[in-house]
Design an enzyme around this catalytic site. Structure first.
Site, PDB file in Angstrom:
ATOM      1  N   GLU B 146       0.811  -1.229   0.000  1.00 13.33           N
ATOM      2  CA  GLU B 146       0.000   0.000   0.000  1.00 13.33           C
ATOM      3  C   GLU B 146       0.832   1.261   0.000  1.00 13.33           C
ATOM      4  O   GLU B 146       0.525   2.211  -0.704  1.00 13.33           O
ATOM      5  CB  GLU B 146      -0.914   0.063   1.237  1.00 13.33           C
ATOM      6  CG  GLU B 146      -2.134  -0.799   1.173  1.00 13.33           C
ATOM      7  CD  GLU B 146      -1.796  -2.229   1.481  1.00 13.33           C
ATOM      8  OE1 GLU B 146      -0.649  -2.485   1.859  1.00 13.33           O
ATOM      9  OE2 GLU B 146      -2.684  -3.085   1.336  1.00 13.33           O
ATOM     10  N   HIS B 215     -10.366  -4.959  10.618  1.00 12.05           N
ATOM     11  CA  HIS B 215     -11.049  -4.776   9.349  1.00 12.05           C
ATOM     12  C   HIS B 215     -12.329  -3.986   9.512  1.00 12.05           C
ATOM     13  O   HIS B 215     -13.197  -4.014   8.653  1.00 12.05           O
ATOM     14  CB  HIS B 215     -11.355  -6.140   8.717  1.00 12.05           C
ATOM     15  CG  HIS B 215     -10.125  -6.871   8.296  1.00 12.05           C
ATOM     16  ND1 HIS B 215      -9.286  -7.484   9.198  1.00 12.05           N
ATOM     17  CD2 HIS B 215      -9.578  -7.051   7.082  1.00 12.05           C
ATOM     18  CE1 HIS B 215      -8.274  -8.022   8.549  1.00 12.05           C
ATOM     19  NE2 HIS B 215      -8.419  -7.776   7.263  1.00 12.05           N
TER      20      HIS B 215
END
Lengths: 394, 410
Positions: B146, B215
């Site tokens: 990322e 998450h």
């Protein structure tokens, strides 16, 4: 004004060394003399996963003198910045590039302004190499309006969009993914140009570098990662920070080349080689073995982690400007006096630029809010009633 | 209702600079790539009676546009298509895809990068089949990196490309925080206006169904302080497509927050080209008694609570703030001046969330109009637990909203 570089346009077949007799007759119009000269680099290149380019570099008197002048200018500029910092006209962080000039100058000689360069915070000389003026440099360092970033960036944020210089970044290593993004954009638009993403030996241990390298190799991007190895990551020597200080080998599957970064001609040769390689085969790593005379920044004396003998030793033996001076003198391209004159001229230029920069005003208060957002689909922050504009984020 | 169109202007020219920013002459350059240069499109205002105004005077257009949208109400979602066209029905993730596809067709500079966006079609199918249509160079599968691919997107944006970077889950973008904060947000400023970063960073976030703590994060609270970025949160297929298109066309970096649980919402949206203003809030239900400010998934909890409240005799005004940075204080202010009571319902945590900033902003600007302190209902300051019952208690439930409104309106 912008430094002028004559692209070495010498034909490949002319590899002759001018005999001394005719050199004398060529001495008058030095600045336009493009007769080719071949010079050997100080040390051969060492390569990893590729064939090293030849040690013999083609150049010409005009180019060598340009090297000399440009490096002298950069050196003078950095020393002047040192004094300005001590006079408290430059504040915050100031990272000086003296000793490393050959990398900036050699790289420019091998590429065009269509190729992109991105580097970290030691960017003053790279900016000048890309065509930035001394006024823009000093004004930005002093936080004035005439600065290249209008005084809002500072020492670590020099940019020059029209000559594809993408800065100027404070966070170590963050510029490398940006550089690979530039290379991606070049591939996307089929530009036939390359990106040089410069970083230091300290940044070479950043994870994002390897991430970016992986993606660049996967997507065959024309990215050239250049490690300016000055052997110290601030106060930590390279052997104390890296298990494997052979930075040119660290690409593993990506080819690498180790270059004497104090030899402008070697740098030029390596960059030319790298550009050809990157356009055909994807990323390549260049390790420039260089040295900085100053400490990491103006807050670092630079002598607590290395000896003064080491610094003066490098200055005596490997100084890039002295090397070019010796070359010029030994090939009889100019006299001692002419070179001294160039240095005096350069000094005056720097002094003039500083004086001009000192006269530039500080930014207006409204500049605080300008350039936060670009004018796009209406990014104006109105006050509560939408009639009174609280702050126009221009 | 009037729909605002952004028609494509004249063919791309080399001489105009990509953005309209007030930049001194010396920084205006002709961009390197001709096909990536777009003239800023002229806007066309189409009124619901079918008449068309070519209004190039941006100020008056804005005034009209603001009045129209700020009070436009959609009693139910079918009103979105109350104009001549019946529109078409689709799910939210399809609306996002439609917006993305249309923008990619319109502008060759738009590209998508993210994990599994290409051949896999996107983990939430937002980019399904786009790789087949546009090729591998425009829909790029990245490795799991990322920090670097966000950085690469920003670097590409500096040259004029318009990447759409997808975080598979917004929480993963924490790894790219440096790039988003320092480079994405600040480069326009630190370069003195030389570079614009027309990047869109998007992805699902929020509390899902027992996805676990890592998450279920709400990154809007972490990103809200970064100067130079815009943040929007979509909540319906209509505004998802509109915001996606507006975000791509914007010269500023925009972070588009989607929600994991909203991808399968169905709605009928217009066939015509439309965008939603990035800085505007959406009036969901006008009312008189209390202003309820919300965004993203909590909008649906609020609407559920609103049904109960209406049955009990209350008249709540529900506003989906949509623009998380900057806040649409105009719409919000008008509402506060009308109702004098505010409840904020958000999914961020109590500490340092969007609600906390919004409370401060309203108090600062509209304190005189408030009859009671602002009530801010947020998620608990805990990592989201896995167990279903605990997870339910972490986020605000409709019953709590009803209680809060009843308390406030005493």
């Amino acid at each position: 004004m912008a430094l002028s570089y004559l692209r070495s346009s010498s034909s490949r077949s002319a590899n002759l060394l001018r005999p001394l007799s005719s050199a004398a007759s060529l001495r008058r119009p030095i600045s336009t003399d493009t007769t080719p000269i071949t010079i050997e680099t100080s040390v051969p290149f060492t390569s990893h996963q590729c064939e090293a380019p030849s040690r013999s570099v083609e150049t010409n008197p005009s180019e060598l003198l340009t090297f000399f002048r440009d490096m002298a200018l950069m050196r003078r500029m950095e020393i002047a910045a040192d004094s300005l910092y001590k006079a408290k006209l430059i504040r915050g962080f100031c990272h000086l590039y003296d000793g490393q000039e050959a990398v900036a100058v050699g790289m420019e000689a091998a590429i065009t302004k269509k190729d992109c360069i991105i580097t970290a915070y030691r960017d003053h000389c790279t900016f000048v190499g890309r065509g930035g003026t001394l006024l823009e440099v000093f004004a930005e360092l002093m936080g004035r309006q005439a600065g290249c970033s209008k005084g809002k960036g500072g020492s670590m944020h020099f940019y020059k969009k029209d000559s594809n210089f993408y800065g100027g970044h404070g966070i170590v290593g963050a510029q490398v993914p940006l550089g690979c993004g530039l290379a991606f954009a070049q591939k996307y638009s089929k530009d036939e140009s390359v990106t040089f993403a410069l970083y230091g030996d300290g940044a070479a241990n950043q994870g994002q570098l390897f991430e970016a390298l992986n993606i660049s190799a996967l997507w065959d991007l024309p990215a050239i990662l250049v490690c300016e190895n000055n052997h110290y990551g601030m106060g930590t020597a390279e052997w104390r920070a890296a298990k494997s200080p052979a930075y040119y080998k660290r690409g593993d599957y990506v080819p690498g080349l180790k270059v004497d970064g104090m030899d402008a001609l070697a740098v030029k040769q390596a960059c030319k080689f790298a550009k050809e390689h990157a356009l055909k085969n994807g990323p390549i790593i260049l390790e420039m073995d260089t040295y900085r005379y100053h400490g990491h920044s103006m807050s670092d004396p630079g002598s607590t982690y290395r000896t003064r003998d080491e610094i003066s030793g490098v200055r005596q033996e490997r100084d890039p400007i002295e090397r070019v001076r010796k070359l010029v003198l030994s090939h009889d391209l100019a006299t001692e006096k002419e070179l001294k004159d160039i240095e005096k001229e350069v000094r005056k230029e720097v002094d003039n630029a500083i004086a001009q920069a000192k006269e530039s005003p500080m930014p207006e208060p409204s500049e605080l809010f300008s350039n936060v957002y670009a004018k796009g689909l209406g990014a104006e922050s109105f006050g509560a009633d939408r009639k009174e504009v609280r702050a126009t984020l221009a | 209702m009037a729909a605002i169109f952004q028609g494509v202007g004249a063919a791309a020219t080399l001489s105009s600079s990509p953005s309209n920013s007030f930049v001194p002459k010396k920084f205006l350059t002709s961009p390197r790539r001709s096909f990536c240069v777009r003239k800023v499109p002229s806007s066309v205002v189409v009124r619901s009676d079918g008449s068309v105004n070519f209004d190039l005077n941006s100020k008056s257009r804005r005034a009209q546009q603001l009045v129209a949208n700020a009070v436009a109400t959609k009693a139910d979602s079918s009103a979105a298509s109350s104009s001549s066209n019946p529109g078409h029905e689709l799910l939210l993730f399809e609306a996002l895809r439609e917006g993305l596809e249309e923008e990619m067709e319109r502008d060759p500079c738009v590209c998508v990068m993210g994990e599994d966006v290409g051949h896999y079609g996107g983990s939430y199918k937002v980019t399904k089949d786009l790789a087949k249509k546009f090729g591998d160079l425009r829909v790029l599968d990245t490795p799991i990196a990322e920090n670097s691919f966000t950085g690469m997107g920003i670097g590409a944006a500096m040259t004029g490309l318009r990447p759409v970077v997808e975080g598979m889950n917004m929480g993963f973008l924490l790894l790219a925080f440096n790039q988003i904060s320092n480079n994405c947000g600040m480069l326009h400023y630190t370069s003195g206006g030389q570079f614009t970063i027309p990047i869109v960073i998007r992805g699902p976030g929020g509390v899902g169904r027992q996805l676990g703590a890592e998450h279920s994060q709400r990154l809007e609270s972490y990103f809200q302080s970064i100067p130079g970025i815009q943040m929007v949160a979509c909540s319906t297929p209509y505004n998802a497509k509109g915001l996606m298109k507006a975000a791509i066309r914007s010269e500023n970096p925009v972070i588009l927050f989607e929600h994991v649980l909203l991808y399968n919402l169905k709605e009928r949206i217009p066939d015509e080209d439309y965008i939603c203003n990035l800085e505007e809030a959406e009036m969901v239900r006008p009312g008189e008694h209390v202003t309820i400010l919300t965004y993203s998934r909590m909008r649906y909890h609020v609407m559920q609570a609103a049904k109960t409240l209406v049955n009990k005799g209350y008249d709540p005004e529900v506003i989906d703030i949509r623009s998380l940075k900057p806040f649409d204080l105009y719409t919000i202010g008008n509402s506060v001046k009308k109702t004098h009571r505010v409840v904020i319902v958000e999914e961020c945590m109590r500490t340092g969330g969007i609600g906390a900033s919004l409370t401060a902003a309203i108090t600062e600007n509209f304190n005189d109009y408030l009859d009671a302190p602002i009530m801010c209902l947020s998620s608990q300051d805990v990592p989201t637990p896995y167990a279903g019952t605990l997870e339910e208690w972490t986020v605000v439930q409709p019953a709590q909203i009803v209680t809060a409104v009843e308390q406030l309106c005493q």
